[in-house]
Design a protein around this motif. Structure first.
Motif, short mmCIF file in Angstrom:
data_model
loop_
_atom_site.label_atom_id
_atom_site.label_comp_id
_atom_site.label_asym_id
_atom_site.label_seq_id
_atom_site.Cartn_x
_atom_site.Cartn_y
_atom_site.Cartn_z
N ILE A 226 0.83 -1.19 0.00
CA ILE A 226 0.00 0.00 0.00
C ILE A 226 0.87 1.25 0.00
O ILE A 226 0.48 2.29 -0.54
CB ILE A 226 -0.99 0.01 1.20
N TYR A 227 2.07 1.16 0.56
CA TYR A 227 2.95 2.33 0.63
C TYR A 227 3.48 2.72 -0.75
O TYR A 227 3.34 3.89 -1.14
CB TYR A 227 4.07 2.09 1.64
N PRO A 228 4.07 1.81 -1.53
CA PRO A 228 4.45 2.22 -2.89
C PRO A 228 3.24 2.56 -3.75
O PRO A 228 3.30 3.46 -4.60
CB PRO A 228 5.23 1.03 -3.45
N ALA A 229 2.11 1.88 -3.52
CA ALA A 229 0.90 2.20 -4.28
C ALA A 229 0.45 3.62 -4.01
O ALA A 229 0.02 4.34 -4.93
CB ALA A 229 -0.22 1.22 -3.94
N SER A 230 0.55 4.06 -2.76
CA SER A 230 0.14 5.42 -2.43
C SER A 230 1.02 6.45 -3.15
O SER A 230 0.53 7.48 -3.61
CB SER A 230 0.16 5.65 -0.92
N ILE A 231 2.29 6.15 -3.27
CA ILE A 231 3.19 7.05 -4.01
C ILE A 231 2.84 7.05 -5.49
O ILE A 231 2.79 8.10 -6.14
CB ILE A 231 4.66 6.67 -3.77
N LEU A 232 2.58 5.86 -6.05
CA LEU A 232 2.16 5.78 -7.46
C LEU A 232 0.86 6.54 -7.71
O LEU A 232 0.72 7.22 -8.73
CB LEU A 232 1.99 4.32 -7.88
N ILE A 233 -0.07 6.44 -6.78
CA ILE A 233 -1.35 7.15 -6.93
C ILE A 233 -1.12 8.64 -6.89
O ILE A 233 -1.71 9.39 -7.68
CB ILE A 233 -2.34 6.69 -5.85
N TRP A 234 -0.23 9.10 -6.01
CA TRP A 234 0.06 10.53 -5.97
C TRP A 234 0.70 10.99 -7.28
O TRP A 234 0.33 12.03 -7.83
CB TRP A 234 0.96 10.90 -4.78
N ILE A 235 1.67 10.23 -7.78
CA ILE A 235 2.32 10.60 -9.05
C ILE A 235 1.30 10.61 -10.18
O ILE A 235 1.30 11.51 -11.03
CB ILE A 235 3.51 9.66 -9.36
N HIS A 236 0.42 9.61 -10.20
CA HIS A 236 -0.65 9.56 -11.21
C HIS A 236 -1.49 10.83 -11.15
O HIS A 236 -1.80 11.44 -12.17
CB HIS A 236 -1.52 8.32 -10.97
N PHE A 237 -1.86 11.23 -9.95
CA PHE A 237 -2.65 12.45 -9.76
C PHE A 237 -1.86 13.68 -10.21
O PHE A 237 -2.39 14.54 -10.92
CB PHE A 237 -3.07 12.56 -8.29
N TYR A 238 -0.61 13.77 -9.81
CA TYR A 238 0.23 14.93 -10.15
C TYR A 238 0.43 15.04 -11.66
O TYR A 238 0.29 16.12 -12.24
CB TYR A 238 1.57 14.83 -9.42
N TRP A 239 0.79 13.93 -12.30
CA TRP A 239 1.04 13.97 -13.75
C TRP A 239 -0.23 14.22 -14.55
O TRP A 239 -0.16 14.71 -15.68
CB TRP A 239 1.68 12.67 -14.21
N SER A 240 -1.38 13.88 -14.00
CA SER A 240 -2.63 14.09 -14.74
C SER A 240 -3.13 15.52 -14.64
O SER A 240 -4.02 15.91 -15.38
CB SER A 240 -3.71 13.12 -14.26
N LYS B 156 -3.23 19.38 -15.27
CA LYS B 156 -2.84 20.16 -16.44
C LYS B 156 -2.33 21.55 -16.05
O LYS B 156 -1.53 22.13 -16.74
CB LYS B 156 -4.04 20.31 -17.38
N ALA B 157 -2.81 22.11 -14.94
CA ALA B 157 -2.46 23.49 -14.63
C ALA B 157 -1.95 23.62 -13.19
O ALA B 157 -0.76 23.53 -12.95
CB ALA B 157 -3.66 24.40 -14.86
N ASP B 158 -2.85 23.83 -12.26
CA ASP B 158 -2.49 24.12 -10.88
C ASP B 158 -1.88 22.89 -10.21
O ASP B 158 -2.48 21.81 -10.20
CB ASP B 158 -3.72 24.58 -10.11
N ILE B 159 -0.70 23.07 -9.64
CA ILE B 159 -0.04 21.95 -8.96
C ILE B 159 -0.01 22.15 -7.45
O ILE B 159 0.62 21.38 -6.74
CB ILE B 159 1.38 21.72 -9.50
N THR B 160 -0.70 23.17 -6.95
CA THR B 160 -0.72 23.42 -5.51
C THR B 160 -1.37 22.26 -4.77
O THR B 160 -0.82 21.76 -3.77
CB THR B 160 -1.49 24.72 -5.20
N GLU B 161 -2.52 21.84 -5.24
CA GLU B 161 -3.26 20.77 -4.58
C GLU B 161 -2.47 19.46 -4.50
O GLU B 161 -2.38 18.85 -3.43
CB GLU B 161 -4.60 20.55 -5.28
N PRO B 162 -1.84 19.02 -5.60
CA PRO B 162 -1.04 17.79 -5.49
C PRO B 162 0.08 17.90 -4.46
O PRO B 162 0.38 16.92 -3.77
CB PRO B 162 -0.48 17.60 -6.89
N PHE B 163 0.69 19.07 -4.33
CA PHE B 163 1.78 19.20 -3.36
C PHE B 163 1.27 19.22 -1.92
O PHE B 163 1.98 18.78 -1.01
CB PHE B 163 2.67 20.39 -3.69
N ILE B 164 0.06 19.69 -1.71
CA ILE B 164 -0.54 19.58 -0.37
C ILE B 164 -0.73 18.11 -0.02
O ILE B 164 -0.40 17.67 1.09
CB ILE B 164 -1.87 20.36 -0.31
#
Length: 151
Positions: free
Chosen positions: A105-119, A121-129
């Motif tokens: 679940i730990y590497p999956a959570s990182i993959l899910i975050w990267i998936h969210f970040y890469w998807s 298109k504009a504002d990256i504030t939310e992914p960094f929170i």
């Protein structure tokens, strides 16, 4: 994003339960983890249905074209394995291997975050929170997370 929310809630249950001495809260963790998988299923189905019009050839083309979809599918595969092995009967059958599998679940959570970040298109504030929250939750488990348990 809802799947990431559920996952962050699921990862926060153990530290909160230990800190506040609420043992009953640990019983909710499996259900919230399954909610996270359910949301991932809904996310995948809605992407294939609404974005791609149930065109599976287009899905394969998108899979090869966009890296964030690969990461999402890899994370989805991990969540699928975790959901399939969540019943107590399977936990008893797998014994110590169950915990090794569920530490994914730990590497999956990182993959899910990267998936969210890469998807995004504009504002990256939310992914960094979310990244700060995720890293904090993973930091709380630094003793539990061992590279050797994933090999």
């Amino acid at each position: 994003m809802g799947g990431l929310h559920c996952l962050l809630v699921c990862l926060s249950i153990s530290p909160i339960a230990k800190w506040l001495k609420l043992a009953w809260l640990m019983q909710c963790r499996r259900l919230i983890g399954l909610y996270s998988f359910f949301y991932a299923c809904c996310h995948l189905i809605s992407f294939i249905w609404f974005e791609l019009g149930l065109n599976f050839d287009l899905f394969l083309a998108e899979l090869f074209k966009r890296q964030y979809i690969w990461l999402g599918m890899l994370a989805f595969s991990i969540l699928l394995l975790l959901a399939l092995t969540s019943p107590n009967s399977i936990k008893k059958h797998l014994r110590s291997h169950w915990q090794i599998l569920h530490n994914w679940i730990y590497p999956a959570s990182i993959l899910i975050w990267i998936h969210f970040y890469w998807s995004r298109k504009a504002d990256i504030t939310e992914p960094f929170i979310y990244l700060i929250i995720l890293l904090f939750l993973l930091f709380l488990r630094v003793k539990k997370i061992k590279i050797s348990s994933f090999i």
